[in-house]
Design an enzyme around this catalytic site. Structure first.
Site, short mmCIF file in Angstrom:
data_model
loop_
_atom_site.label_atom_id
_atom_site.label_comp_id
_atom_site.label_asym_id
_atom_site.label_seq_id
_atom_site.Cartn_x
_atom_site.Cartn_y
_atom_site.Cartn_z
N PRO A 2 30.26 -8.26 10.98
CA PRO A 2 29.41 -7.05 11.18
C PRO A 2 27.95 -7.68 11.61
O PRO A 2 27.36 -6.77 11.98
CB PRO A 2 29.32 -6.16 9.72
CG PRO A 2 29.91 -7.62 8.91
CD PRO A 2 30.80 -8.45 9.47
N ARG B 104 45.09 -5.06 27.60
CA ARG B 104 45.06 -4.40 28.56
C ARG B 104 44.72 -4.58 29.89
O ARG B 104 44.93 -4.04 30.84
CB ARG B 104 44.55 -2.87 28.07
CG ARG B 104 44.77 -2.22 26.84
CD ARG B 104 43.87 -1.09 26.33
NE ARG B 104 43.73 0.04 27.34
CZ ARG B 104 44.64 0.78 27.62
NH1 ARG B 104 45.70 1.02 26.92
NH2 ARG B 104 44.50 1.78 28.49
N ASP C 207 40.17 4.48 32.49
CA ASP C 207 39.87 4.68 31.12
C ASP C 207 38.41 4.82 31.03
O ASP C 207 37.65 4.35 32.12
CB ASP C 207 40.21 3.32 30.46
CG ASP C 207 41.58 3.19 30.06
OD1 ASP C 207 42.32 4.53 29.95
OD2 ASP C 207 42.19 2.23 29.69
N GLU D 40 33.47 -11.31 0.44
CA GLU D 40 32.31 -10.99 0.81
C GLU D 40 31.94 -12.11 2.07
O GLU D 40 30.72 -12.11 2.46
CB GLU D 40 31.36 -11.67 -0.22
CG GLU D 40 31.24 -10.72 -1.63
CD GLU D 40 31.00 -9.21 -0.94
OE1 GLU D 40 30.05 -8.88 -0.38
OE2 GLU D 40 31.76 -8.36 -1.68
C1 LIG Z 1 33.66 -6.99 3.45
S1 LIG Z 1 33.52 -8.08 4.86
C2 LIG Z 1 32.15 -8.91 4.39
C3 LIG Z 1 30.86 -8.40 5.17
C4 LIG Z 1 29.67 -9.32 4.56
N1 LIG Z 1 29.43 -9.35 3.00
C5 LIG Z 1 28.38 -8.77 5.26
O1 LIG Z 1 27.87 -7.88 4.77
O2 LIG Z 1 28.30 -9.23 6.43
C6 LIG Z 1 34.88 -9.07 5.03
C7 LIG Z 1 34.99 -9.71 6.43
O3 LIG Z 1 35.47 -8.49 7.02
C8 LIG Z 1 35.08 -8.78 8.27
N2 LIG Z 1 34.42 -7.38 9.12
C9 LIG Z 1 33.63 -6.42 8.30
N3 LIG Z 1 33.22 -5.50 9.08
C10 LIG Z 1 33.22 -6.02 10.30
C11 LIG Z 1 32.90 -5.33 11.66
N4 LIG Z 1 31.99 -4.40 11.55
N5 LIG Z 1 33.23 -6.13 12.61
C12 LIG Z 1 33.72 -7.40 12.56
N6 LIG Z 1 34.30 -7.81 11.41
C13 LIG Z 1 34.06 -7.25 10.37
C14 LIG Z 1 34.49 -10.00 8.65
O4 LIG Z 1 35.45 -10.79 9.14
C15 LIG Z 1 33.88 -10.23 7.17
O5 LIG Z 1 34.09 -11.57 6.93
#
Ligand SMILES: C[S@@+](CC[C@H](N)C(=O)[O-])C[C@H]1O[C@@H](n2cnc3c(N)ncnc32)[C@H](O)[C@@H]1O
Length: 230
Positions: free
Chosen positions: A89, A154, A169, A116
């Site tokens: 994220p 795609r 698209d 996490e």
């Molecule tokens: C619960 S999340 C951990 C988030 C982390 N504690 C943070 O706040 O950055 C678990 C995993 O989900 C994935 N993930 C969660 N949200 C994402 C997003 N918006 N885009 C890409 N990967 C995401 C990532 O690989 C992350 O390590």
């Protein structure tokens, strides 16, 4: 194109490899996928892949060694130039133009985090790029990896039944797709716009172009204001 996926849940990817147009890409090996489960590469007797965070706090962190081992196996399998992407994220937001540019690169390793997240030292030493699918948190990197993979395949020749589809698209030109209709001609009292029944190709094209811009203006004016957009 070879893509190695580092994930604790390889089965989740069946949603992509077994259904719809994307399954074609993988069945025909247009994109070769291989999974590397950190659990298969642990060097502790409990096969554990996570641990408590130093400094305290809730949740668990994916341990670096099984991740590094899995990434190293994926590098060996690809055996060519590649980019390591951590789905996060905190990464750059994925856009259609990003997806398009990724199709010109050859190989990737995607790391799907869980819990996490992953130990920061893996990001420092192994990861070339972090990519996010949006400003919200999902429980793991598998769905984000699948979203990117789906968008990526795609662009590969032979995947879409009609290769023109992707040009039409939404986002292909920072303009949304035009409104689409199919039979019946009247549904819930609403008639299909007359021009679409006219058989007049240039008028249909002009109407569709104008409607696409109108929709984009109404829903996402920021796209039209972007530098280089129509
Ligand atoms: C619960 S999340 C951990 C988030 C982390 N504690 C943070 O706040 O950055 C678990 C995993 O989900 C994935 N993930 C969660 N949200 C994402 C997003 N918006 N885009 C890409 N990967 C995401 C990532 O690989 C992350 O390590």
């Amino acid at each position: 194109m070879k893509i190695g996926i580092v994930t604790l849940f390889p089965e989740m990817f069946e949603a992509l490899t077994s259904y719809g147009v994307t399954s074609r890409a993988f069945k025909q090996n247009i994109i070769e996928l291989k999974f590397f489960n950190p659990r298969d590469y642990t060097d502790n007797k409990y096969n554990s892949v996570d641990d408590r965070p130093f400094g305290g706090g809730p949740g668990m962190i994916m341990s670096p060694q099984p991740l590094k081992n899995a990434i190293s196996k994926a590098r060996d399998w690809i055996d060519d130039s590649l980019k390591v992407v951590y789905l996060s994220p905190q990464g750059a937001l994925v856009t259609q133009s990003k997806i398009k540019s990724m199709t010109d690169e050859n190989n990737f390793i995607f790391i799907a985090g869980r819990y996490e997240g992953i130990d920061e030292r893996i990001i420092q030493t192994q990861v070339d790029e972090e990519l996010s699918i949006g400003d919200y948190i999902v429980s793991g990197g598998e769905l984000p990896a699948m979203v990117i993979l789906d968008a990526l395949v795609r662009y590969k020749p032979g995947v879409l039944g009609n290769p023109m589809s992707k040009n039409q698209d939404s986002f292909s030109d920072d303009i949304f797709d035009f409104p689409n209709y199919t039979r019946p001609e009247i549904f819930d009292g609403i008639k299909v716009p007359e021009v679409l029944l006219s058989g007049h190709h240039s008028q249909i094209k002009a109407w569709r172009d104008q409607q696409a811009i109108k929709k984009t203006k109404e829903k996402r004016p920021d796209l039209l204001n972007k530098e280089g957009s129509k």
